[in-house]
Enzyme design. Structure first.
Site, PDB file in Angstrom:
ATOM      1  N   LYS A  28       0.930  -1.213   0.552  1.00  0.00           N
ATOM      2  CA  LYS A  28      -0.247   0.039   0.066  1.00  0.00           C
ATOM      3  C   LYS A  28       0.868   1.437  -0.656  1.00  0.00           C
ATOM      4  O   LYS A  28       0.214   1.803  -0.847  1.00  0.00           O
ATOM      5  CB  LYS A  28      -0.961  -0.048   1.047  1.00  0.00           C
ATOM      6  CG  LYS A  28      -1.629  -0.810   1.280  1.00  0.00           C
ATOM      7  CD  LYS A  28      -2.614  -1.724   0.250  1.00  0.00           C
ATOM      8  CE  LYS A  28      -3.138  -2.673   0.182  1.00  0.00           C
ATOM      9  NZ  LYS A  28      -3.656  -3.589  -1.060  1.00  0.00           N
ATOM     10  N   GLU A  51      -2.370   6.898   8.192  1.00  0.00           N
ATOM     11  CA  GLU A  51      -2.972   7.364   6.926  1.00  0.00           C
ATOM     12  C   GLU A  51      -4.753   8.417   7.550  1.00  0.00           C
ATOM     13  O   GLU A  51      -4.434   7.772   9.445  1.00  0.00           O
ATOM     14  CB  GLU A  51      -4.544   7.065   5.921  1.00  0.00           C
ATOM     15  CG  GLU A  51      -3.702   6.613   5.238  1.00  0.00           C
ATOM     16  CD  GLU A  51      -4.548   5.985   4.603  1.00  0.00           C
ATOM     17  OE1 GLU A  51      -6.374   5.296   4.369  1.00  0.00           O
ATOM     18  OE2 GLU A  51      -3.836   4.768   3.162  1.00  0.00           O
ATOM     19  N   HIS A 108     -15.138  -3.102   8.720  1.00  0.00           N
ATOM     20  CA  HIS A 108     -14.582  -3.269   7.772  1.00  0.00           C
ATOM     21  C   HIS A 108     -14.497  -4.225   6.393  1.00  0.00           C
ATOM     22  O   HIS A 108     -14.327  -3.943   5.196  1.00  0.00           O
ATOM     23  CB  HIS A 108     -13.061  -2.737   7.738  1.00  0.00           C
ATOM     24  CG  HIS A 108     -12.642  -1.716   8.503  1.00  0.00           C
ATOM     25  ND1 HIS A 108     -13.136  -0.510   8.493  1.00  0.00           N
ATOM     26  CD2 HIS A 108     -11.766  -2.004   9.964  1.00  0.00           C
ATOM     27  CE1 HIS A 108     -12.580   0.093   9.907  1.00  0.00           C
ATOM     28  NE2 HIS A 108     -11.773  -0.207  10.990  1.00  0.00           N
ATOM     29  N   ARG A 127      -7.634  -7.805  -8.635  1.00  0.00           N
ATOM     30  CA  ARG A 127      -8.711  -8.599  -9.074  1.00  0.00           C
ATOM     31  C   ARG A 127      -9.669  -8.548  -9.027  1.00  0.00           C
ATOM     32  O   ARG A 127     -10.787  -7.251  -8.752  1.00  0.00           O
ATOM     33  CB  ARG A 127      -8.566  -9.982  -7.639  1.00  0.00           C
ATOM     34  CG  ARG A 127      -9.487  -8.735  -6.752  1.00  0.00           C
ATOM     35  CD  ARG A 127      -9.792 -10.084  -5.149  1.00  0.00           C
ATOM     36  NE  ARG A 127     -10.553  -9.146  -3.713  1.00  0.00           N
ATOM     37  CZ  ARG A 127      -9.758  -8.129  -3.035  1.00  0.00           C
ATOM     38  NH1 ARG A 127      -8.987  -7.411  -3.427  1.00  0.00           N
ATOM     39  NH2 ARG A 127     -11.353  -7.157  -2.608  1.00  0.00           N
TER      40      ARG A 127
END
Lengths: 499, 177
Positions: free
Chosen positions: A119, A203, A238, A295
């Site tokens: 990431k 983040e 999540h 994907r």
């Protein structure tokens, strides 16, 4: 026209394996399934043309075993492998193993997968490509001091995320300085054990934000297009539960900006096949890159319903080097689609996973209704895998009709024998905030305080009591002739005549 | 062909209400009295356990009731009407009295595993006082860790599982009184 491949091995299970097998059938391609010892009775085994056992129930020894999957592909003589989602679908070593074995991997190149799998690297690439990214640390953070520094620049709350993570796992929200030490330690340890890489980054975090993602298809002939966005804000821990397309938040201009950013992102990393670029968005139309899912995703059907494009068929054609004819001008979004993920979890008991036997299954039908099921009546859900067993997708001419249709379908759907998330979906679809499009990632938490289901009415309760009494009296009475009694009688009579 | 006839009396419990159901069947015609309220119905069992009820009161209604009989004798029926599930039980005479004496349903004493899995952690010891909803054990199943909690307040009498044990659904994990 000859099919692009003679045979494809599907390296997955459950509903997505059935989905891919269906595309193969339509294209005249033989579908080869793999199954663990716990999946001998699975629907995907019976649906496929061939089926190869690949080991014990534990995923690490079957569906996640590159060696065993490649061995099955060899035995099957498969020319290509479709990895589905989850399992090995974003494992660059698997993509490379396919290449080394001369088998075509139906998905992106290993290099693009590897890049997006980290990431921190992905963010760097996106920033360089001019795609707005979520404010955060430039690179991995090593110490609590680093996190604190990043937090003071960004403001609280912040999110500590595993660099090698994804799918909503390996993250911790930090709301104050004193939480940093334990959150950092927990995150690093989870990241290390779950993803094999303890590095984490930071983040900015928003409690009430929208999760909007763009579907991209890139072929091997230089065409990269987007197929519109999906709104996935209804999540729990999540994990997405309800998705829809288009997003009620975006207007045409915002859609074009978002789509263009997603295409730019994929072109920058040399992407191929189907992929999804995820963004966080606020109510003012601002958006920030979050990650690329290299994907096919669980929720791909809502995009298929509004664009009329079969993503799996497109993936197969792209993998065979064909030009599936995708041009941005030719892609239209029409109407609205909603998907509910049906899981064998008990929504009244904190969504506790509950494997068991599906005693009765009645799936809704009618116009604009799509059932992507991996189960059948009498099936026993194994406890080793995901609790998602089916997806219910509806399409309507507009969002209002799609909601009415979904409400009707959820009412029609019968699953008995295992607790499911159906009652939860019914509550959401009736929630005025859902209907008005007021969606964000805290939707479920803020919904919990809803009123309990009202008691059944007097007459309805009487009928229920009568039915129970009827059922019981039949159970204790001398056995009734079976429903097929007349068949047996008929056969018997024939035999008697012959002798 | 002779028309099947029968008369039965059953006591059905729904929630905290107990209903006396008297049924008179003549073929597919049923005259039912629920706590004295009369219902005249046409009844067809269209599929195993799926009843199509047409009340013969002139209203023309059609009601489908799906009955899932209990897996074990004495267990709950689950009745489906449209999208709603009603839990019901059959009251045998004498049993109600037994329950009344104990003062509770008796279902809360033994904590059982709801799914097969592996015990990751045991959170209590014998002698601990626990609150309703307090975590007792953590079981790993379906790729997740799940905490099973005390159904009501009480004291842990016995812990029957240890970390590392593999258990089947229904396995007894702890006794709480």
């Amino acid at each position: 026209m000859a099919p692009p491949f003679r045979k494809i091995l599907i390296a997955n299970r459950g509903e997505i394996a059935v989905r891919v097998a269906r595309a193969c059938r339509e294209m005249g391609i033989a579908a080869a399934a793999v199954f663990s010892e716990a999946d001998r009775d699975s629907l995907h085994v019976r649906y496929a043309d061939e089926a190869y056992p690949i080991g014990p129930a534990a995923p690490a020894e079957s569906y996640l075993s590159i060696e065993r999957v490649m061995d099955a592909a060899r035995r099957a003589g498969a020319e290509a492998i479709h990895p589905g989602y989850g399992f090995l679908s974003e494992n660059p070593r698997f993509a490379e193993a396919c290449e080394n074995a001369g088998v075509i991997f139906i998905g992106p190149p290993a290099a693009a997968m590897r890049l997006m799998g980290n990431k921190v690297e992905a963010r760097r690439q996106m920033k360089a490509a001019g795609v707005p990214i979520t404010p955060g640390s430039d690179g991995p953070v090593a110490s609590a001091g680093d996190v604190e520094k990043a937090a003071s620049a960004l403001g609280y709350p912040i999110l500590i995320k595993a660099a090698a993570g994804g799918g909503g796992r390996g993250m911790r929200v930090v709301r104050a300085r004193k939480e940093i030490d334990s959150a950092l330690a927990a995150c690093r340890s989870e990241a290390g054990s779950a993803f094999g890489d303890p590095s984490v980054y930071v983040e900015r975090y928003w409690d009430r934000v929208r999760h909007i993602e763009v579907q991209v298809l890139a072929d091997a002939c230089g065409h990269t297009v987007h197929l519109g966005e999906r709104e996935c804000s209804i999540q729990r821990r999540h994990q997405k539960l309800i998705e829809e397309s288009p997003s009620p938040l975006l207007d045409e201009a915002a859609r074009e900006r978002l789509g263009a950013a997603a295409v730019r992102a994929c072109e920058a990393i040399g992407y191929r096949s189907a992929g999804t670029v995820e963004f966080l968005a606020d109510a003012q139309g601002g958006f920030w890159f979050m990650e690329v899912n290299a994907r096919l995703q669980v929720e791909h059907p809502v995009t298929e319903m509004v664009t009329g494009i079969d993503l799996v068929r497109a993936q197969i054609r792209i993998a065979a080097g064909e030009d599936p004819g995708l041009r941005q001008e030719g892609i239209r979004m029409r109407g609205a689609a909603i998907e509910c993920r049906l899981c064998s979890e008990d929504p009244d008991n904190d969504f506790l996973p509950s494997p068991g036997r599906i005693d009765r299954l009645r799936v809704p039908g009618g116009p604009g209704v799509r059932d992507d099921s991996g189960v059948y009546e009498g099936y026993v859900m194994p406890p080793y895998y995901d609790s998602l067993f089916s997806k219910l997708i509806v399409w309507g001419a507009d969002r209002r009709e799609a909601i009415e249709r979904m409400r009707r379908c959820l009412d029609e759907y019968v699953v008995e024998g295992i607790p499911t998330t159906l009652p939860f979906h019914r509550r959401v679809i009736d929630d005025p905030r859902f209907v008005s499009g007021d969606l964000h990632t805290r939707f479920i938490e803020e919904m919990k305080g809803g009123a309990p289901a009202p008691e059944p009415s007097g007459p309805m309760e009487d009928l229920a009591a009568i039915a129970v009494a009827l059922d019981r009296s039949a159970a204790v009475a001398p056995p009734r002739p079976p429903a097929e009694g007349w068949k047996h009688a008929g056969r018997r009579r024939q035999l008697e005549k012959r002798t | 062909m002779a028309v099947e006839q029968s008369t039965t009396r059953t006591r059905v419990r729904i929630g905290d209400r107990l209903h006396e159901v008297a049924l008179e069947r003549r073929g597919s015609r049923v005259v039912a009295h629920v706590d004295g309220r009369e219902h005249r119905l046409s009844v067809h069992e269209s599929q195993r356990g799926v009843y199509s009820l047409l009340p013969l009161d002139g209203g023309g209604r059609s009601v489908e009731v799906r009955v899932a009989a209990p897996v074990q004798p004495g267990g709950d029926y689950r009745v489906g009407v449209r999208s709603r599930t009603i839990v019901a039980g059959i009251e045998m005479p004498g049993r109600a009295q037994q329950r009344g004496e104990r003062g509770e349903t008796g279902a809360g004493r033994v904590l059982k595993a709801v799914m097969p899995g592996r015990i990751v952690r045991v959170l209590v010891s014998a002698g601990d006082k626990v609150r309703r909803g307090q975590g007792i054990v953590v079981i790993e199943a379906m790729k997740m860790e799940n905490e099973l909690s005390a159904p009501r307040e009480g004291t842990v009498v016995r812990v029957l599982a240890s970390a590392g044990d593999r258990v089947e659904a229904g396995a007894e994990l702890a006794v709480i009184e």
